[in-house]
Design a protein around this motif. Structure first.
Motif, PDB file in Angstrom:
ATOM      1  N   LEU B  30      46.047  22.615   1.131  1.00  0.00           N
ATOM      2  CA  LEU B  30      47.274  22.501   1.910  1.00  0.00           C
ATOM      3  C   LEU B  30      47.157  23.103   3.308  1.00  0.00           C
ATOM      4  CD1 LEU B  30      49.838  23.551  -0.856  1.00  0.00           C
ATOM      5  CD2 LEU B  30      49.185  21.230  -0.167  1.00  0.00           C
ATOM      6  N   TYR B  31      46.091  23.881   3.526  1.00  0.00           N
ATOM      7  CA  TYR B  31      45.934  24.582   4.791  1.00  0.00           C
ATOM      8  C   TYR B  31      44.709  24.031   5.498  1.00  0.00           C
ATOM      9  CZ  TYR B  31      49.296  27.756   2.776  1.00  0.00           C
ATOM     10  OH  TYR B  31      50.433  28.281   2.202  1.00  0.00           O
ATOM     11  N   PHE B  32      44.872  23.757   6.783  1.00  0.00           N
ATOM     12  CA  PHE B  32      43.813  23.098   7.530  1.00  0.00           C
ATOM     13  C   PHE B  32      43.571  23.848   8.823  1.00  0.00           C
ATOM     14  CE2 PHE B  32      44.405  20.020   4.412  1.00  0.00           C
ATOM     15  CZ  PHE B  32      45.721  19.611   4.376  1.00  0.00           C
ATOM     16  N   TYR B  33      42.301  23.793   9.279  1.00  0.00           N
ATOM     17  CA  TYR B  33      41.896  24.591  10.437  1.00  0.00           C
ATOM     18  C   TYR B  33      40.892  23.815  11.288  1.00  0.00           C
ATOM     19  CZ  TYR B  33      43.193  27.904   6.755  1.00  0.00           C
ATOM     20  OH  TYR B  33      43.838  28.551   5.722  1.00  0.00           O
ATOM     21  N   TRP B  34      40.898  24.139  12.571  1.00  0.00           N
ATOM     22  CA  TRP B  34      39.826  23.729  13.467  1.00  0.00           C
ATOM     23  C   TRP B  34      39.229  24.968  14.122  1.00  0.00           C
ATOM     24  CZ3 TRP B  34      37.510  19.131  13.778  1.00  0.00           C
ATOM     25  CH2 TRP B  34      38.208  17.996  13.333  1.00  0.00           C
ATOM     26  N   TYR B  35      37.890  24.968  14.192  1.00  0.00           N
ATOM     27  CA  TYR B  35      37.129  26.001  14.878  1.00  0.00           C
ATOM     28  C   TYR B  35      36.153  25.293  15.806  1.00  0.00           C
ATOM     29  CZ  TYR B  35      38.613  29.185  11.103  1.00  0.00           C
ATOM     30  OH  TYR B  35      39.347  29.932  10.213  1.00  0.00           O
ATOM     31  N   ARG B  36      35.654  26.046  16.770  1.00  0.00           N
ATOM     32  CA  ARG B  36      34.587  25.470  17.586  1.00  0.00           C
ATOM     33  C   ARG B  36      33.523  26.532  17.866  1.00  0.00           C
ATOM     34  NH1 ARG B  36      36.743  24.870  23.873  1.00  0.00           N
ATOM     35  NH2 ARG B  36      36.458  27.076  24.390  1.00  0.00           N
ATOM     36  N   GLN B  37      32.327  26.049  18.150  1.00  0.00           N
ATOM     37  CA  GLN B  37      31.235  26.954  18.498  1.00  0.00           C
ATOM     38  C   GLN B  37      30.508  26.381  19.700  1.00  0.00           C
ATOM     39  OE1 GLN B  37      28.072  27.544  15.600  1.00  0.00           O
ATOM     40  NE2 GLN B  37      27.738  29.642  16.308  1.00  0.00           N
ATOM     41  N   ILE B  38      30.678  27.017  20.841  1.00  0.00           N
ATOM     42  CA  ILE B  38      29.901  26.670  22.021  1.00  0.00           C
ATOM     43  C   ILE B  38      28.489  27.199  21.791  1.00  0.00           C
ATOM     44  CG2 ILE B  38      29.646  27.101  24.498  1.00  0.00           C
ATOM     45  CD1 ILE B  38      32.743  27.298  24.582  1.00  0.00           C
ATOM     46  N   LEU B  39      27.507  26.438  22.241  1.00  0.00           N
ATOM     47  CA  LEU B  39      26.107  26.783  22.003  1.00  0.00           C
ATOM     48  C   LEU B  39      25.809  28.232  22.398  1.00  0.00           C
ATOM     49  CD1 LEU B  39      23.485  25.462  20.999  1.00  0.00           C
ATOM     50  CD2 LEU B  39      22.927  24.984  23.381  1.00  0.00           C
ATOM     51  N   GLY B  40      25.279  28.977  21.427  1.00  0.00           N
ATOM     52  CA  GLY B  40      24.898  30.361  21.708  1.00  0.00           C
ATOM     53  C   GLY B  40      26.031  31.357  21.601  1.00  0.00           C
ATOM     54  N   GLN B  41      27.241  30.874  21.247  1.00  0.00           N
ATOM     55  CA  GLN B  41      28.385  31.787  21.165  1.00  0.00           C
ATOM     56  C   GLN B  41      28.944  31.825  19.752  1.00  0.00           C
ATOM     57  OE1 GLN B  41      31.298  31.279  24.291  1.00  0.00           O
ATOM     58  NE2 GLN B  41      29.747  30.682  25.785  1.00  0.00           N
ATOM     59  N   CYS B  92      35.933  21.536  11.159  1.00  0.00           N
ATOM     60  CA  CYS B  92      37.186  21.464  10.419  1.00  0.00           C
ATOM     61  C   CYS B  92      37.019  22.258   9.136  1.00  0.00           C
ATOM     62  CB  CYS B  92      37.485  19.999  10.124  1.00  0.00           C
ATOM     63  SG  CYS B  92      38.873  19.700   9.040  1.00  0.00           S
ATOM     64  N   ALA B  93      38.081  22.871   8.646  1.00  0.00           N
ATOM     65  CA  ALA B  93      38.035  23.586   7.375  1.00  0.00           C
ATOM     66  C   ALA B  93      39.357  23.397   6.657  1.00  0.00           C
ATOM     67  CB  ALA B  93      37.754  25.070   7.597  1.00  0.00           C
ATOM     68  N   SER B  94      39.330  23.592   5.335  1.00  0.00           N
ATOM     69  CA  SER B  94      40.562  23.534   4.569  1.00  0.00           C
ATOM     70  C   SER B  94      40.521  24.573   3.461  1.00  0.00           C
ATOM     71  CB  SER B  94      40.796  22.133   3.991  1.00  0.00           C
ATOM     72  OG  SER B  94      39.858  21.811   2.980  1.00  0.00           O
ATOM     73  N   SER B  95      41.692  24.967   2.987  1.00  0.00           N
ATOM     74  CA  SER B  95      41.762  25.951   1.911  1.00  0.00           C
ATOM     75  C   SER B  95      43.038  25.763   1.106  1.00  0.00           C
ATOM     76  CB  SER B  95      41.714  27.382   2.469  1.00  0.00           C
ATOM     77  OG  SER B  95      42.894  27.690   3.193  1.00  0.00           O
ATOM     78  N   GLU B  96      43.051  26.374  -0.097  1.00  0.00           N
ATOM     79  CA  GLU B  96      44.242  26.329  -0.948  1.00  0.00           C
ATOM     80  C   GLU B  96      45.286  27.340  -0.500  1.00  0.00           C
ATOM     81  OE1 GLU B  96      42.340  25.025  -5.247  1.00  0.00           O
ATOM     82  OE2 GLU B  96      42.368  27.151  -4.715  1.00  0.00           O
ATOM     83  N   ASP B  97      44.816  28.429   0.081  1.00  0.00           N
ATOM     84  CA  ASP B  97      45.686  29.536   0.448  1.00  0.00           C
ATOM     85  C   ASP B  97      45.173  30.083   1.779  1.00  0.00           C
ATOM     86  OD1 ASP B  97      45.901  32.731   0.401  1.00  0.00           O
ATOM     87  OD2 ASP B  97      47.591  31.913  -0.721  1.00  0.00           O
ATOM     88  N   PRO B  98      46.049  30.572   2.661  1.00  0.00           N
ATOM     89  CA  PRO B  98      45.560  30.988   3.985  1.00  0.00           C
ATOM     90  C   PRO B  98      44.797  32.306   3.999  1.00  0.00           C
ATOM     91  CG  PRO B  98      47.923  31.351   3.812  1.00  0.00           C
ATOM     92  CD  PRO B  98      47.521  30.595   2.579  1.00  0.00           C
ATOM     93  N   ARG B  99      45.043  33.203   3.021  1.00  0.00           N
ATOM     94  CA  ARG B  99      44.390  34.507   3.080  1.00  0.00           C
ATOM     95  C   ARG B  99      43.457  34.775   1.897  1.00  0.00           C
ATOM     96  NH1 ARG B  99      45.596  38.593   6.016  1.00  0.00           N
ATOM     97  NH2 ARG B  99      45.317  40.076   4.326  1.00  0.00           N
ATOM     98  N   TYR B 100      43.788  34.212   0.745  1.00  0.00           N
ATOM     99  CA  TYR B 100      43.098  34.650  -0.470  1.00  0.00           C
ATOM    100  C   TYR B 100      42.197  33.598  -1.080  1.00  0.00           C
ATOM    101  CZ  TYR B 100      46.077  38.672  -0.035  1.00  0.00           C
ATOM    102  OH  TYR B 100      46.688  39.791   0.443  1.00  0.00           O
ATOM    103  N   SER B 101      41.881  32.575  -0.352  1.00  0.00           N
ATOM    104  CA  SER B 101      40.892  31.630  -0.866  1.00  0.00           C
ATOM    105  C   SER B 101      39.903  31.245   0.210  1.00  0.00           C
ATOM    106  CB  SER B 101      41.568  30.404  -1.463  1.00  0.00           C
ATOM    107  OG  SER B 101      42.224  29.659  -0.479  1.00  0.00           O
TER     108      SER B 101
END
Lengths: 114, 114
Positions: B30-41, B92-101
């Motif tokens: 139910l919880y979805f996220y976007w992250y990014r990684q610039i090269l070397g960071q 992209c990432a997803s989880s069942e719970d925002p803190r405990y999974s």
């Protein structure tokens, strides 16, 4: 500011050597702690996590980590590394009040020589 | 084992163009996220999303960025007018719970802005 730091950027070990990767987080109250690993060409995947209870947690593939609250640390250990442990390792923290926002350290590249 | 998928794996675009990065999270999450990684960071949090709303966003996630869950399976990140500094790996990432999974990560989309 909420931040995570990993002390070792690049570690080279021979097989059977012991491993310890350092991770420290900035003070910010209650935290949930994670170690993720990214093997070459693969997704980030969870190695282990700590929410509460026994501060020594065991994860997959023989890894463990110890939460030391007084030092704001969550170091990753493995008694005897294998060539297949070659990967990038990320420490990450969710601070209380954050809605699942993982704050990552800069990562440590581990190279295990056969 | 269920997994998060992302398309495309690599996107090359010209500065000023719009891009849409696509993700299919794990179906019961139910919880979805976007992250990014610039090269070397570091891997950096962009946004979290729950119940068709943004839960939290970082300073990076300005008006050029938007997220959407257009149907029951996809989760998209749109960059309206790309800049050179948007070149990065987007996870992209997803989880069942925002803190405990555990957050399950996709393989990433490498965005190159020329």
């Amino acid at each position: 500011a909420q931040s995570v730091s990993q002390h070792n950027h690049h570690v080279i070990l021979s097989e059977a050597a012991s491993l310890e990767l350092g991770c420290n987080y900035s003070y910010g109250g209650t935290v949930n702690l994670f170690w993720y690993v990214q093997y070459p060409g693969q997704h980030l995947q969870l190695l282990l996590k700590y929410f509460s209870g026994d501060p020594l947690v065991k994860g997959i593939k023989g890894f463990e980590a110890e939460f030391i609250k007084s030092k704001f640390s969550f170091n990753l250990r493995k008694p005897s590394v294998q060539w297949s442990d070659t990967a990038e390792y990320f420490c990450a923290v969710i601070y209380s009040g954050n809605t699942g926002k993982l704050i990552f350290g800069q990562g440590t590249t581990l190279q295990v020589k056969p | 084992e269920p997994e998060v998928t992302q398309t495309p794996s690599h996107q090359v675009t010209q500065m000023g163009q719009e891009v849409i990065l696509r993700c299919v999270p794990i179906s019961n999450h139910l919880y979805f996220y976007w992250y990014r990684q610039i090269l070397g960071q570091k891997v950096e949090f962009l946004v979290s999303f729950y119940n068709n709303e943004i839960s939290e966003k970082s300073e990076i996630f300005d008006d050029q960025f938007s997220v959407e869950r257009p149907d029951g399976s996809n989760f998209t990140l749109k960059i309206r007018s790309t800049k050179l500094e948007d070149s990065a790996m987007y996870f992209c990432a997803s989880s069942e719970d925002p803190r405990y999974s555990e957050q399950y990560f996709g393989p990433g989309t490498r965005l190159t802005v020329t």
